[in-house]
Design a protein around this motif. Structure first.
Motif, mmCIF file in Angstrom:
data_model
loop_
_atom_site.group_PDB
_atom_site.id
_atom_site.type_symbol
_atom_site.label_atom_id
_atom_site.label_comp_id
_atom_site.label_asym_id
_atom_site.label_seq_id
_atom_site.Cartn_x
_atom_site.Cartn_y
_atom_site.Cartn_z
ATOM 1 N N TYR A 185 0.872 -1.082 -0.180
ATOM 2 C CA TYR A 185 -0.043 0.029 0.019
ATOM 3 C C TYR A 185 0.694 1.420 -0.035
ATOM 4 C CZ TYR A 185 -4.424 -2.428 0.571
ATOM 5 O OH TYR A 185 -5.465 -3.386 0.283
ATOM 6 N N ASP A 186 1.907 1.197 0.721
ATOM 7 C CA ASP A 186 2.954 2.427 0.629
ATOM 8 C C ASP A 186 3.660 2.538 -0.660
ATOM 9 O OD1 ASP A 186 2.356 3.291 3.266
ATOM 10 O OD2 ASP A 186 4.086 2.743 4.184
ATOM 11 N N GLY A 189 2.489 5.436 -3.074
ATOM 12 C CA GLY A 189 2.733 6.836 -2.822
ATOM 13 C C GLY A 189 4.565 6.917 -3.106
ATOM 14 N N VAL A 190 5.174 5.912 -2.961
ATOM 15 C CA VAL A 190 6.329 6.076 -2.991
ATOM 16 C C VAL A 190 7.044 6.509 -4.472
ATOM 17 C CG1 VAL A 190 8.725 5.127 -2.434
ATOM 18 C CG2 VAL A 190 6.984 4.938 -0.893
ATOM 19 N N THR A 192 5.804 7.872 -6.995
ATOM 20 C CA THR A 192 5.750 9.051 -7.531
ATOM 21 C C THR A 192 6.309 10.356 -7.095
ATOM 22 O OG1 THR A 192 3.677 9.157 -6.481
ATOM 23 C CG2 THR A 192 3.500 8.209 -8.757
ATOM 24 N N SER A 193 7.507 10.286 -6.996
ATOM 25 C CA SER A 193 8.203 11.498 -6.516
ATOM 26 C C SER A 193 9.324 12.061 -7.527
ATOM 27 C CB SER A 193 8.982 11.368 -5.383
ATOM 28 O OG SER A 193 9.762 10.041 -5.171
ATOM 29 N N ILE A 224 -0.272 9.560 -13.482
ATOM 30 C CA ILE A 224 0.486 9.651 -12.164
ATOM 31 C C ILE A 224 -0.534 8.707 -11.057
ATOM 32 C CG2 ILE A 224 1.378 10.863 -10.053
ATOM 33 C CD1 ILE A 224 2.942 11.260 -12.595
ATOM 34 N N ALA A 225 -1.626 9.059 -11.146
ATOM 35 C CA ALA A 225 -2.745 8.577 -10.441
ATOM 36 C C ALA A 225 -2.902 6.989 -10.673
ATOM 37 C CB ALA A 225 -4.262 8.891 -10.701
ATOM 38 N N SER A 228 0.130 5.027 -9.365
ATOM 39 C CA SER A 228 0.314 4.691 -7.772
ATOM 40 C C SER A 228 -0.607 3.780 -7.407
ATOM 41 C CB SER A 228 0.060 6.119 -7.084
ATOM 42 O OG SER A 228 -0.850 6.957 -7.466
ATOM 43 N N LEU A 229 -1.563 3.129 -8.449
ATOM 44 C CA LEU A 229 -2.532 2.207 -7.802
ATOM 45 C C LEU A 229 -1.726 0.862 -8.377
ATOM 46 C CD1 LEU A 229 -6.016 3.217 -8.859
ATOM 47 C CD2 LEU A 229 -5.097 2.577 -6.924
ATOM 48 N N MET A 232 0.436 -1.501 -6.044
ATOM 49 C CA MET A 232 0.067 -2.155 -4.707
ATOM 50 C C MET A 232 -0.168 -3.496 -5.212
ATOM 51 S SD MET A 232 -2.740 0.267 -3.208
ATOM 52 C CE MET A 232 -2.733 2.328 -3.251
ATOM 53 N N TYR B 190 -6.952 13.074 -8.669
ATOM 54 C CA TYR B 190 -6.158 11.560 -8.259
ATOM 55 C C TYR B 190 -4.761 11.764 -8.487
ATOM 56 C CZ TYR B 190 -10.613 9.059 -9.266
ATOM 57 O OH TYR B 190 -11.906 8.613 -9.052
ATOM 58 N N ASP B 191 -4.231 12.676 -9.313
ATOM 59 C CA ASP B 191 -2.715 12.849 -9.394
ATOM 60 C C ASP B 191 -1.982 13.774 -7.944
ATOM 61 O OD1 ASP B 191 -2.440 11.786 -11.679
ATOM 62 O OD2 ASP B 191 -1.778 13.413 -12.680
ATOM 63 N N THR B 197 3.647 13.002 -1.459
ATOM 64 C CA THR B 197 4.274 12.277 -0.747
ATOM 65 C C THR B 197 5.910 12.422 -1.348
ATOM 66 O OG1 THR B 197 3.623 10.668 -2.103
ATOM 67 C CG2 THR B 197 3.013 10.538 -0.091
ATOM 68 N N ILE B 229 2.211 6.023 4.407
ATOM 69 C CA ILE B 229 2.412 6.769 3.019
ATOM 70 C C ILE B 229 0.850 6.420 2.486
ATOM 71 C CG2 ILE B 229 3.477 6.692 0.881
ATOM 72 C CD1 ILE B 229 5.309 7.754 3.203
ATOM 73 N N ALA B 230 0.491 5.259 2.559
ATOM 74 C CA ALA B 230 -0.835 5.080 1.967
ATOM 75 C C ALA B 230 -1.864 5.947 2.347
ATOM 76 C CB ALA B 230 -1.135 3.505 2.106
ATOM 77 N N SER B 233 -1.266 9.339 0.511
ATOM 78 C CA SER B 233 -1.596 9.872 -0.705
ATOM 79 C C SER B 233 -3.195 9.325 -0.922
ATOM 80 C CB SER B 233 -0.985 8.600 -1.554
ATOM 81 O OG SER B 233 -0.457 7.435 -1.161
#
Lengths: 242, 258
Positions: A185-186, A189-190, A192-193, A224-225, A228-229, A232, B190-191, B197, B229-230, B233
């Motif tokens: 799950y983390d 988010g990681v 996309t930086s 990007i969205a 980030s899915l 997972m 969404y973006d 993060t 983090i989840a 975001s």
């Protein structure tokens, strides 16, 4: 005004870190009220973070970003679907493997996993596990960018992909081993930086402005969205298959 | 000093293998598919050296400062002396950890408000929406979203409830919001989940989570430590969609009144 781009970036990196430091210092002085052990190392480490971030971003601006962005626009206009999709996949994969935050998190995850006895407590086993995590995430981002590009070309609505991604996450979670779920799950988010976002956004916006009837402001976003899915789902799959 | 130099040289070597794929992809595509030489090879090369050194320094600094700092804060804020409970008590009520939630929320709020990429996104949102969405308002909304998200994530670690449950509920919420939100803002919202993060925030927040899970009695870092983090975001998406809906509704009402 400061004109030297290096000094400017140094300042910007420091400003990135400043809110964190401010909150921590405030809590240390007013709430915890205990001496901080090993202060010298913490300060030196903070300097390293600022210097490292500065060099990193400056280097990206000099090398990867101009070339990558020009290329993203060029591929978007060229019109060969095969090369465009291959480029999209490679871009997602390559930028994610080099993402510093992901490197750090994967290492931390392998340390925790070896402490808990999920993997052997040897260096090679830990490195393997960390690399496996990073490759799963990179593959998933490559896949996401590929599909996202296809979406922009075909004009599918964004939420088809997003809902598909959500369903993927919801379906696979009950089967995944519990120790991988948090990391999985983390990892969304990681990914996309620093490196991924500018290059991928350039690709999306370039594509949306090259195709007739697409609005770059509306269709260019959303890559990007989706990226980030998928991590997972892929990381949980890695946990299942490992 | 010598051992340190050796250590650093090794770190740079490892970083080489991290950066190699993207360098190979960019240069390979440029030469083989686009078939034009790099416009400025010297600048590109220097840039790559910067990137290598940068990642090596950054990772080194993380190990020395941000990871220990996150764990230290978690340890100090959860120590029995700080909480004022007996060191042997097995069941500390979740309310006792209120400083932890406050700290987590502050970190989330401060880092998000200062995030440069969020500023860029907020300005774009203002542009897309034809000024119904205010850039500053959006940044505050997202920051509150992240603060709430990370604080809730800390609460989850303290209570040891399932991450799955929270995130799926969040998704369902996002899906419902999507149905009612103005269409132009959806992609951007969404973006924004990925935007908040940043490279600096992620390691610190992760260290905080792992530190919490290893100091709160009855928690296991492997199962409970990840997941902050989840939250960080997911909540920006909810915040941006929510803000857009409210802004949209307010401007509609203002229009119908005149």
């Amino acid at each position: 005004m400061i004109t030297n781009p290096f000094v400017k970036q140094l300042l910007a990196s420091f400003l990135d870190l400043l809110p964190i430091l401010a909150v921590i210092v405030f809590f240390q002085i007013f709430v915890v009220q205990q001496p901080i052990p090993d202060l010298a190392n913490l300060i030196l480490g903070t300097v390293f973070v600022v210097v490292g971030l500065t060099l990193f971003v400056r280097g990206l601006e000099l090398s990867l970003f101009p070339v990558g962005e020009a290329m993203a626009y060029a591929f978007a206009r060229k019109g060969s679907l095969f090369w465009l999709l291959l480029f999209a996949f490679c871009l997602g994969f390559g930028t994610t493997i080099a993402e510093p935050a992901l490197i750090a998190i994967a290492k931390e995850a392998s340390r925790i996993a070896s402490q808990a006895g999920i993997i052997a407590a040897t260096e090679p086993a830990k490195e393997n596990y960390a690399l496996g995590l990073r490759i799963s995430v990179a593959l998933s981002v490559g896949f996401a960018i590929l599909l996202g590009v296809l979406r922009i070309i075909r004009g599918w609505p964004l939420y088809y992909l997003i809902i598909g991604g959500y369903c993927g996450v919801i379906i696979i979670t009950p089967f995944a081993p519990p120790e991988i779920i948090g990391i999985a799950y983390d990892s969304g988010g990681v990914t996309t930086s620093t490196i991924t976002v500018p290059l991928v956004t350039a690709l999306g916006v370039g594509l949306a402005s090259a195709i007739k009837g697409r609005n770059p402001l509306i269709d260019g976003f959303g890559l990007i969205a989706f990226a980030s899915l998928t991590p997972m789902v892929f990381v949980m799959a890695y946990g299942l298959l490992r | 000093m010598i051992t340190w130099l050796q250590h650093f040289a090794l770190a740079i070597l490892t970083t080489c293998s991290d950066v190699l794929p993207i360098a190979a992809i960019i240069i390979g595509f440029q030469l083989l598919v686009i078939r034009k030489p790099l416009s400025n090879p010297k600048k590109t090369l220097i840039g790559f050296v910067y990137v290598l050194l940068g990642i090596a320094f950054f990772l080194e600094g993380l190990e020395m400062a941000l990871f220990p700092l996150g764990k230290l804060m978690a340890a100090q804020l959860t120590s029995p002396e700080f909480l004022g409970v007996s060191p042997h008590s097995k069941h500390i009520p979740w309310q006792a950890y209120y400083w932890v939630y406050l700290f987590a929320g502050c970190i989330g709020f401060a880092t998000t408000l200062a995030e440069p990429s969020l500023l860029a996104v907020a300005l774009k949102a203002q542009q897309i929406s034809g000024d119904t969405i205010n850039a500053w308002g959006l940044r505050i909304a997202v920051s509150i979203g992240v603060a709430f998200g990370i604080a809730l994530g800390a609460f989850r670690i303290v209570t040891g409830t399932d991450l799955y449950f929270y995130i799926v509920t969040g998704y369902v919420f996002v899906l419902i919001q999507t149905l009612f939100a103005p269409k132009t803002i959806i992609g951007l919202a969404y973006d924004s989940g990925g935007v908040t993060t940043s490279t600096v925030t992620v390691p610190l927040v992760t260290a905080l989570g792992l530190g919490l899970a290893s100091t709160v009695p009855g928690r296991n870092p492997l199962i409970d430590g990840f997941g902050l983090i989840a939250f960080a975001s997911l909540f920006p998406i909810i915040a941006v969609l929510g803000y857009a809906q409210i802004a949209h509704w307010l401007s509609n009402r203002a229009n119908s009144n005149t």
